[in-house]
Scaffold this active site. Structure first.
Site, mmCIF file in Angstrom:
data_model
loop_
_atom_site.group_PDB
_atom_site.id
_atom_site.type_symbol
_atom_site.label_atom_id
_atom_site.label_comp_id
_atom_site.label_asym_id
_atom_site.label_seq_id
_atom_site.Cartn_x
_atom_site.Cartn_y
_atom_site.Cartn_z
ATOM 1 N N GLY A 180 0.818 -1.203 0.000
ATOM 2 C CA GLY A 180 0.000 0.000 0.000
ATOM 3 C C GLY A 180 0.850 1.249 0.000
ATOM 4 O O GLY A 180 1.733 1.411 0.836
ATOM 5 N N GLU A 203 2.274 -1.019 -4.630
ATOM 6 C CA GLU A 203 1.011 -0.291 -4.727
ATOM 7 C C GLU A 203 0.234 -0.747 -5.962
ATOM 8 O O GLU A 203 0.792 -0.837 -7.055
ATOM 9 C CB GLU A 203 1.285 1.217 -4.790
ATOM 10 C CG GLU A 203 0.108 2.079 -5.184
ATOM 11 C CD GLU A 203 -1.105 1.924 -4.278
ATOM 12 O OE1 GLU A 203 -2.221 1.764 -4.809
ATOM 13 O OE2 GLU A 203 -0.941 1.951 -3.032
ATOM 14 N N LEU A 320 -10.283 11.007 8.768
ATOM 15 C CA LEU A 320 -9.342 11.984 9.285
ATOM 16 C C LEU A 320 -9.784 12.449 10.663
ATOM 17 O O LEU A 320 -10.970 12.698 10.897
ATOM 18 C CB LEU A 320 -9.256 13.195 8.351
ATOM 19 C CG LEU A 320 -8.782 12.922 6.919
ATOM 20 C CD1 LEU A 320 -8.992 14.153 6.043
ATOM 21 C CD2 LEU A 320 -7.314 12.511 6.923
ATOM 22 N N HIS A 445 8.476 38.085 5.544
ATOM 23 C CA HIS A 445 9.645 37.595 4.790
ATOM 24 C C HIS A 445 10.836 37.467 5.742
ATOM 25 O O HIS A 445 11.090 38.361 6.537
ATOM 26 C CB HIS A 445 9.991 38.572 3.677
ATOM 27 C CG HIS A 445 11.254 38.221 2.939
ATOM 28 N ND1 HIS A 445 11.307 37.197 2.009
ATOM 29 C CD2 HIS A 445 12.516 38.729 3.023
ATOM 30 C CE1 HIS A 445 12.541 37.106 1.553
ATOM 31 N NE2 HIS A 445 13.299 38.036 2.149
#
Length: 467
Positions: A180, A203, A320, A445
């Site tokens: 997988g 996979e 999730l 930045h």
């Protein structure tokens, strides 16, 4: 014992639902069959895997990148026992934190297997067989999922293992064979690859992380190859057997030719399946779907039985933790008479390799299939001053925007701290921002998030500054 709400399962969806119910004034109980709270995520999933990912990344950097920073080390080594010990300490700290939150919010915790007697009565069976009967107005099922397998392959939990056993190994594998190429397998595979294991990924699909943007999969594969991981894509596993300390995995290549790999461990990571064992759903008339054993729910996450809700991995959608959390909050507020919402298209997906992979919204493949006209802006991290300073030059940010309105439709990124950066995209898309809206917002930045702004500039009349 009478409650307003009983939550069955204490994972991220369950404990969040319980806390929100308590915050809204409901007398709440939570049932957990294990002695520790937190479910799969905190005990054998999200948290322990991230602990090992961080530890292995520290070692990998010490071994391979510290010298470029002018840092010299002698006799570098791995204390794998300490690494696993630290992982468990992280888990223990998190699970004890959930116990504290239950006490803080005056939520009763019942340890045992929760099963329906009827829709308003739950029987809790403890490990010693003792039963307790609880009554309630509402029930929220949040029992999560367990690793799936292949019907012809026997997992012995010693040499042929799942992600659960991969988190508690007592040695670093010499050759780990992964069945997988999805999120779970690649995360744990990268842990052991960093620590020196040979890792082979088999996979079935033609690319890794196949549910995500194809470009992300290609870039991640390129990066993981640098770790020494090898990939067999489009290959079909036909069997795995263990003999002593050796595992043999057989598979067919795209031409149908037989092949095999030998290693000392094989990890099966072919997805997860909803966990509903012992709930007694048949007693209240709920039938799970045949494929994936998911519990059917309506748009309010209510089952076919009024007053019984289900959230997280046991229902449709991505498996999730943050989806489950959102659903837990949604149901609690719905029960309280509020009008919450969830936009399932804006729940981000993340892969915690390094670089990290994160995405939200539509992929290019989905937009093409729907016939939506869109424009693309992309920015590579090798052009980022912050990424250049940290040495994290792999990856990019890609923004997809509507060709006419400029509304952001999808954001796909692979790079340093992508798991954190994706939140900017989620917020922007929740408020239906255009790519130009993001470009007009000042970004500090040097930061990695400037790559998001630059990608949006690239999507806005190709105005990126630094490429």
């Amino acid at each position: 014992m009478q409650y307003d709400v009983i939550v069955i399962g204490s994972g991220p969806g369950g404990y969040v639902a319980a806390i929100r119910c308590a915050q809204l004034g409901m007398k709440t109980a939570i049932i957990e069959k294990y002695n520790t709270l937190g479910g799969t995520c905190l005990n054998v999933g999200c948290i322990p895997s991230k602990a090992l990912l961080d530890s292995s990344e520290h070692y990998h950097n010490a071994a391979h990148t510290f010298t470029t920073h002018g840092i010299k080390l002698d006799n570098l080594g791995i204390d794998f026992g300490q690494m696993i010990k630290r992982k468990q300490e992280v888990v223990d700290a998190n699970t004890s934190g959930i116990t504290y939150l239950m006490k803080k919010n005056k939520i009763d915790v019942h340890t045992g297997v929760g099963s329906f007697k009827d829709k308003n009565t739950i029987i809790v069976t403890a490990a010693d067989g003792k039963t307790t009967e609880l009554t309630t107005e509402k029930v929220i099922i949040a029992t999560g999922s367990k690793p799936s397998s292949l019907p012809f392959l026997k997992i012995d939990k010693k040499r042929i293992i799942t992600s659960t056993e991969a988190l508690t190994l007592t040695e670093i594998p010499k050759h780990l064979i992964l069945i997988g190429g999805g999120v779970i397998g690649l995360e744990l595979g990268s842990v052991y690859a960093r620590l020196g294991a040979k890792v082979s990924v088999i996979e079935y699909m033609d690319g890794i992380i196949p549910t995500m943007d194809k470009g992300l999969g290609r870039e991640l594969q390129k990066v993981l190859k640098k770790l020494g991981m090898e990939f067999y894509l489009g290959h079909k596993v036909t069997g795995a057997t263990a003999k002593g300390k050796e595992v043999t995995v057989t598979f067919d290549n795209p031409k149908g030719e037989k092949q095999e790999l030998k290693g000392d461990y094989c990890m099966v990571a072919v997805g997860r399946i909803a966990y509903t064992d012992g709930l007694g759903l048949d007693k209240i008339g709920i039938t799970v779907e045949e494929r994936g054993r998911k519990i059917p729910v309506d748009e309010h996450l209510e089952t076919s039985v009024k007053g019984v809700y289900a959230i997280g991995d046991v229902i449709k959608g991505a498996m999730l933790a943050h989806k489950a959390e959102d659903e837990g909050t949604f149901v609690a507020e719905l029960i309280a008479g509020q009008k919450p919402h969830i936009n399932y298209n804006l729940i981000p997906g993340v892969v915690y390799t390094w670089p990290e992979v994160a995405a939200v919204g539509y992929t290019e493949e989905q937009l093409k299939e729907a016939g939506t006209k869109y424009k693309v802006g992309s920015f590579p991290f090798k052009a980022s001053g912050r990424a250049r300073a940290s040495g994290d030059l792999d990856g990019f940010v890609k923004v997809l925007a509507d060709a006419t309105t400029d509304e952001i439709l999808g954001v796909h990124m692979i790079g340093p701290r992508a798991a954190d950066m994706i939140a900017e995209a989620v917020i922007a898309m929740e408020f239906r921002a255009s790519a130009e809206d993001v470009t007009r917002a000042s970004h500090a930045h040097p930061t990695y998030t400037e790559a998001m702004r630059e990608a949006c500039l690239a999507a806005t009349e190709n105005r990126a500054i630094h490429i």
